[in-house]
Design a protein around this motif. Sequence first.
Motif, PDB file in Angstrom:
ATOM      1  N   LEU A  44       7.348  -2.207   1.885  1.00 32.49           N
ATOM      2  CA  LEU A  44       7.446  -3.555   1.341  1.00 32.49           C
ATOM      3  C   LEU A  44       8.094  -3.543  -0.037  1.00 32.49           C
ATOM      4  N   LEU A  45       7.654  -2.634  -0.891  1.00 30.83           N
ATOM      5  CA  LEU A  45       8.207  -2.558  -2.244  1.00 30.83           C
ATOM      6  C   LEU A  45       9.708  -2.263  -2.222  1.00 30.83           C
ATOM      7  N   ASP A  46      10.137  -1.398  -1.313  1.00 37.71           N
ATOM      8  CA  ASP A  46      11.563  -1.082  -1.203  1.00 37.71           C
ATOM      9  C   ASP A  46      12.382  -2.306  -0.811  1.00 37.71           C
ATOM     10  N   THR A  47      11.718  -3.280  -0.204  1.00 37.56           N
ATOM     11  CA  THR A  47      12.400  -4.493   0.246  1.00 37.56           C
ATOM     12  C   THR A  47      12.355  -5.601  -0.808  1.00 37.56           C
ATOM     13  N   GLY A  48      11.502  -5.445  -1.814  1.00 31.70           N
ATOM     14  CA  GLY A  48      11.350  -6.476  -2.839  1.00 31.70           C
ATOM     15  C   GLY A  48      10.083  -7.285  -2.711  1.00 31.70           C
ATOM     16  N   ILE A  49       9.218  -6.902  -1.769  1.00 29.68           N
ATOM     17  CA  ILE A  49       7.932  -7.585  -1.569  1.00 29.68           C
ATOM     18  C   ILE A  49       6.867  -6.807  -2.331  1.00 29.68           C
ATOM     19  N   ASN A  50       6.080  -7.503  -3.153  1.00 28.79           N
ATOM     20  CA  ASN A  50       5.117  -6.801  -4.007  1.00 28.79           C
ATOM     21  C   ASN A  50       3.655  -7.164  -3.746  1.00 28.79           C
ATOM     22  N   VAL A  51       3.399  -8.018  -2.750  1.00 22.48           N
ATOM     23  CA  VAL A  51       2.017  -8.376  -2.398  1.00 22.48           C
ATOM     24  C   VAL A  51       1.871  -8.317  -0.883  1.00 22.48           C
TER      25      VAL A  51
END
Length: 419
Positions: free
Chosen positions: A198-205
């Motif tokens: 998720l973080l690699d995609t720009g999602i942080n929650v």
Amino acid sequence: MKRLLIAVIVLCALVSSCTIRIDDGTGVSDALIPIIPDTPKPTLAPTLAPKPSPTPTITPTPEPVTIEAIVDSYIDNMSIEEKIGQLVMFGFVGTDEPDANFLEFYKDNCIGNVILYGANIVRDDPDGGFSRCEGLIDALKSDVYPDDFPPPMVSIDVEGGSVFRFTWEKKLKHAYTLGELNDTEIAHDQFEYIGNGLLDTGINVNLAPCLDVAPYPLDTFLYKRIISSNPDIVARIGSACIDGMLDSRCMTFAKHFPGHGATTEDSHEITPIVDKTREELYEYDFIPFMAAVKSGVSGIMVTHILYPQIDPDNVASTSDVFINGILREEMGYDGIVISDDFRMDGLMNTVSVGEAAKRFINAGGDIILCGARLGLQKQIVTSLKEAIENEDISIERIDESVRRVFLAKHRFLDWTPVD
């Protein structure tokens, strides 16, 4: 010769005048002792007292400025619109770029956080939808969030099993399977893997894991989204999932407090009623949530279920008894509280959206979640603004929630406000 004689006589006279005779008891001694005149003592120069050294001026060491103080200073300079924008998390239409109507509303109202749903993800793409989603988030940020604006929380729910959103390289196990395996390492590693992706995609929650517990999980609408019928297993495996997410540095919001396992009804379609006492909830449903608090969970989602024996007038998501009373005061939780989706009939059947927004914030909630229904989103923002202007919500209550949101953004998004 005559002159020499005179000199000798004078010398003898001088010697005679400069001697004393000593009486030794037998007569006068012939010894002559010269009288040495007193030598004057040297006069000593007065000793000057040393000048005292000047007392050095001690420069006090300034107290280090805490992040809390920095955040509070930043909040003091925010407008009402900017503060309200931090207390909502809204969905929008679009897979490549956000719909223009949503973008305009978000820019005009400083919307601070967004949520993605399955409709925003094209998981049939060759890479499972990740690249396209990353482009969508980049487009959103470039349009709505300038560099001097607090970065948004960007959320989604990836639980594993049937709720996976993307096509993942590794198959994600159902929560129920994790419970059957009862292996904390497997649970931890799965959610750390999810968090990294998720973080690699720009999602942080990540709005997961589910910490609901039910005597017969497969008879509920949540089905295999429930880890186990045993609350201790749910607590153990759920905490491992939380630890995995936190190790990836992705925020994790557990759900659905106080627990959705005691009903077979779906709160998307109806307002479930659970006839349990507080003591019964503590003995069963609350056990996983208390473990989550100890694990440092980033956020807790509160659901739209009515518990008439505890608060007959409000569903849990708008209840001061559940949020401020039980979750914050009794369980000691001071993290983010987010509502379940405001589009759900479990809430809308009981109260207007505007009234629900006001009650949720006054009850101690922090972020109102609402999917891609622009009309409802506008009602939420307008209702909060009017409630503040009419003093139905105090600015101190608003600032308290903004502070929680900003401290989470500082910790997980590496953001520090600058005045």
